[in-house]
Design a protein around this motif. Structure first.
Motif, short mmCIF file in Angstrom:
data_model
loop_
_atom_site.label_atom_id
_atom_site.label_comp_id
_atom_site.label_asym_id
_atom_site.label_seq_id
_atom_site.Cartn_x
_atom_site.Cartn_y
_atom_site.Cartn_z
N VAL A 89 -9.67 15.93 5.39
CA VAL A 89 -9.46 14.60 5.98
C VAL A 89 -8.06 14.09 5.70
CG1 VAL A 89 -10.25 12.21 6.05
CG2 VAL A 89 -11.92 14.06 5.83
N ASP A 90 -7.61 14.24 4.45
CA ASP A 90 -6.26 13.77 4.11
C ASP A 90 -5.21 14.50 4.94
OD1 ASP A 90 -4.30 12.33 2.81
OD2 ASP A 90 -4.39 13.47 0.95
N GLY A 91 -5.38 15.81 5.09
CA GLY A 91 -4.42 16.59 5.86
C GLY A 91 -4.42 16.24 7.34
N ILE A 228 -8.50 5.77 5.91
CA ILE A 228 -9.47 6.87 5.92
C ILE A 228 -9.09 7.94 4.91
CG2 ILE A 228 -10.35 8.79 7.33
CD1 ILE A 228 -10.31 6.86 9.72
N SER A 229 -7.79 8.25 4.82
CA SER A 229 -7.35 9.27 3.85
C SER A 229 -7.58 8.80 2.42
CB SER A 229 -5.87 9.62 4.07
OG SER A 229 -5.01 8.70 3.43
N ILE A 230 -7.29 7.53 2.14
CA ILE A 230 -7.47 6.98 0.79
C ILE A 230 -8.93 7.07 0.37
CG2 ILE A 230 -7.44 4.82 -0.53
CD1 ILE A 230 -4.85 4.09 1.03
N GLY A 248 -5.70 -1.43 6.10
CA GLY A 248 -6.22 -0.34 6.92
C GLY A 248 -7.64 -0.62 7.37
N LEU A 249 -8.48 -1.13 6.45
CA LEU A 249 -9.85 -1.50 6.81
C LEU A 249 -9.87 -2.65 7.81
CD1 LEU A 249 -11.64 -1.25 3.35
CD2 LEU A 249 -12.19 0.10 5.39
#
Length: 574
Positions: A89-91, A228-230, A248-249
């Motif tokens: 997901v992070d990538g 999302i990445s966090i 972000g949220l």
């Protein structure tokens, strides 16, 4: 599984009293804030009112000037740029962020995600050669590359430069890249060290935009991907990450991009989305394509321009996720059977299992499932490209990355964090690794690591649970590592109106002597849970036996009526 309850120590009484008075909250809330590093009015203001203006200057990061200069040079000279990211997901969010940003004003670029099965984790030789053979002279790598010394050297030989954006712990030697952005570099003075890989990519586009006088609003439009990445990469939601996750949220809930909106629809998210929704619903779906097929599908979904296209792509991702669940369940059953069948393995302080035909895409999930049953550091290995490759997961406060590093003489490659890591070795080294890893874990692990810990903020009375209290708790979000969702206890209570829901959950009212409030409690999966041999919780609650309760406070809305409920984390009977 039995939890060890750990109630946080009380903060300094003078700090609690002063904070309680300055921000007009009760001592329980003031104590919670002080334990989260919020010691005065100014820090409370920053905590409750995150401010994008408080983001750190990206040029405080080592090599940021070099990275911006090299990226600017590539664009000016019309070089082909390859945006390269890992398959998790992070990538994939990192790639969607960087490619989406650059593609708005520059067309000579592509993105590349390595194939989990043919190339493995991180920068691959195949990826570097693909870049060279197709005329790319710059690779921007995201969420990987900090240990890719040989691959970066190969790129240099073939005329391909690297800008590395990573957040993993570097080794003793750094790759010979044009620029290396990683706040965990020993020589990097960047004030916040816990950015996600996507967060490091975000700092690069922020710096590039500052130099080129681009609208900062455009940069901030990518905060949904960053949140999302966090959440999915389980990085601390403190400091700069808290600001980034908060906004972000906000974007996710008010103006999500089409790909994320489609995932929300597929995940049946109808209320305001939080960190937990990302971790348990959105993240697994983004991850699924990289686990079973190719993560390119997830990036294409995140880059979708309209909802119709996004819904079609989300349908594919959802189908793959359903297949992933099936693999996960079957392999978990096999792994647990292997442990049960071998007494020696059951008695160990660690678990290392290998089976050549397990699906590489789900072994990390299987490792987590095994920890749920046998609470100890766990590594699940399978065969891929004639190598044993695996995923490691850890337990409370045990650094599995350091333990694996102690076995590095048996490994060809490894990387990761305190609680999760990946590794590769020759198949003939598996047994030796099992023995050495067990030796290392046994020498380091202590009693505190051997039982899951429930960290509790404070003991309260039932009459303290009201909307004034809850509304302040809600403002402490987003919750996650470093700022966990508050957990409280009440003592010497008993239950009334106990019911079983859907054959597996419990619903009851909790009563405390001398208190008027009798909140509804929901205990998921506890209907048939045993406390003692032949004693299940349901029967003990019905007998009005006294117990201590650990819980989170949630709001439940049904038919437009809202009320506060307690979500049970654990029950301890007298």
């Amino acid at each position: 599984m039995e939890y060890k309850w750990m109630i946080r120590e009380k903060a300094d009484e003078s700090v609690v009293q002063a904070l309680s008075k300055d921000i007009n909250v009760n001592p329980t809330l003031a104590n919670m804030l002080a334990n989260r590093g919020v010691h005065n009015f100014q820090l409370a203001k920053e905590f409750f009112r995150p401010d994008l203006d408080k983001l750190h200057d990206p040029f405080l990061m080592k090599d940021m000037d070099r990275a911006v200069e090299r990226l600017q040079q590539a664009i000016t000279n019309r070089e082909k740029i390859l945006v390269y990211g890992d398959y998790d997901v992070d990538g994939t969010t990192s790639v969607a962020l960087m490619y989406g940003f650059l593609n708005r004003f520059y067309s000579r670029l592509e993105f590349y995600i390595p194939d989990r099965y043919k190339e493995g984790y991180g920068i691959s030789e195949r990826g570097v050669r693909y870049a060279a053979e197709n005329g790319f002279t710059l690779i921007v790598s995201l969420d990987c590359g900090i240990k890719a010394i040989q691959k970066v050297a190969l790129g240099k030989e073939l005329g391909v430069d690297f800008i590395i954006c990573d957040h993993h712990t570097p080794g003793d030697e750094l790759p010979a890249a044009a620029a290396i952005l990683d706040p965990k570099r020993k020589d990097c003075a960047y004030p916040y060290k816990e950015l996600s890989g996507c967060g490091v990519g975000f700092k690069l586009i922020q710096a590039f935009s500052m130099v080129n006088n681009l609208e900062m609003a455009e940069v901030m439009s990518y905060l949904d991907l960053l949140a999302i990445s966090i959440a999915a990469d389980i990085v601390p939601i403190t400091g700069e990450n808290r600001i980034l996750a908060y906004y972000g949220l906000e974007r996710l809930n008010n103006n999500p991009r089409p790909g994320i909106k489609a995932l929300m629809i597929k995940s049946n998210i109808e209320k305001e989305m939080g960190i937990g929704d990302i971790v348990f619903k959105i993240g697994p779906r983004i991850n699924a394509s990289g686990r079973l097929e190719h993560a390119k599908a997830s990036v294409e979904l995140l880059l979708s321009k309209n909802l119709d296209d996004a819904m079609q792509r989300a349908e594919l991702v959802d189908t793959v996720n359903a297949a992933r669940k099936n693999f996960d369940e079957n392999i978990t059953k096999e792994a647990i059977s292997m442990i049960e069948e071998m007494e020696m393995v059951r008695e160990m302080k660690s678990t290392v299992l290998f089976k050549e035909d397990w699906h590489k895409g789900v072994i990390g999930i299987v490792a987590s499932r095994c920890i749920e049953k046998y609470y100890r550091p766990t590594i699940i290995l399978t065969e891929s490209n004639n190598k044993a490759t695996g995923s490691a997961r850890s337990v409370y406060d045990f650094d599995i990355y350091e333990a694996i590093a102690e076995c590095s003489d048996l490994l060809e490659q490894f990387g990761g964090h305190k609680y999760a890591a990946g590794l590769t070795m020759s198949v003939d080294k598996v047994m030796a690794f099992q023995a050495k890893f067990e030796e290392v874990v046994s020498s380091r692990i202590t009693d505190i690591h051997m039982k899951p810990v429930l960290e509790i903020d404070d003991e309260i009375l039932l009459d303290q649970i009201n909307y004034k209290f809850y509304n302040i708790l809600k403002q402490m979000a987003p919750f996650g590592p470093g700022n966990p969702e508050p957990i409280f206890t009440v003592s010497q209570v008993y239950a009334e109106e106990v019911r079983i829901l859907k054959d597996k959950h419990l619903r009851f009212n909790v009563v405390q002597d001398g208190q008027v409030t009798k909140p509804v409690c929901i205990a998921f999966g506890m209907a048939d849970k045993s406390v003692y041999p032949d004693e299940i919780i349901y029967k003990m609650l019905n007998r009005k036996m006294r117990f201590d309760l650990a819980f989170e406070i949630r709001e439940n809305t049904f038919r437009n009526n809202s009320s506060l409920q307690l979500y049970v984390k654990d029950i301890k009977f007298d």
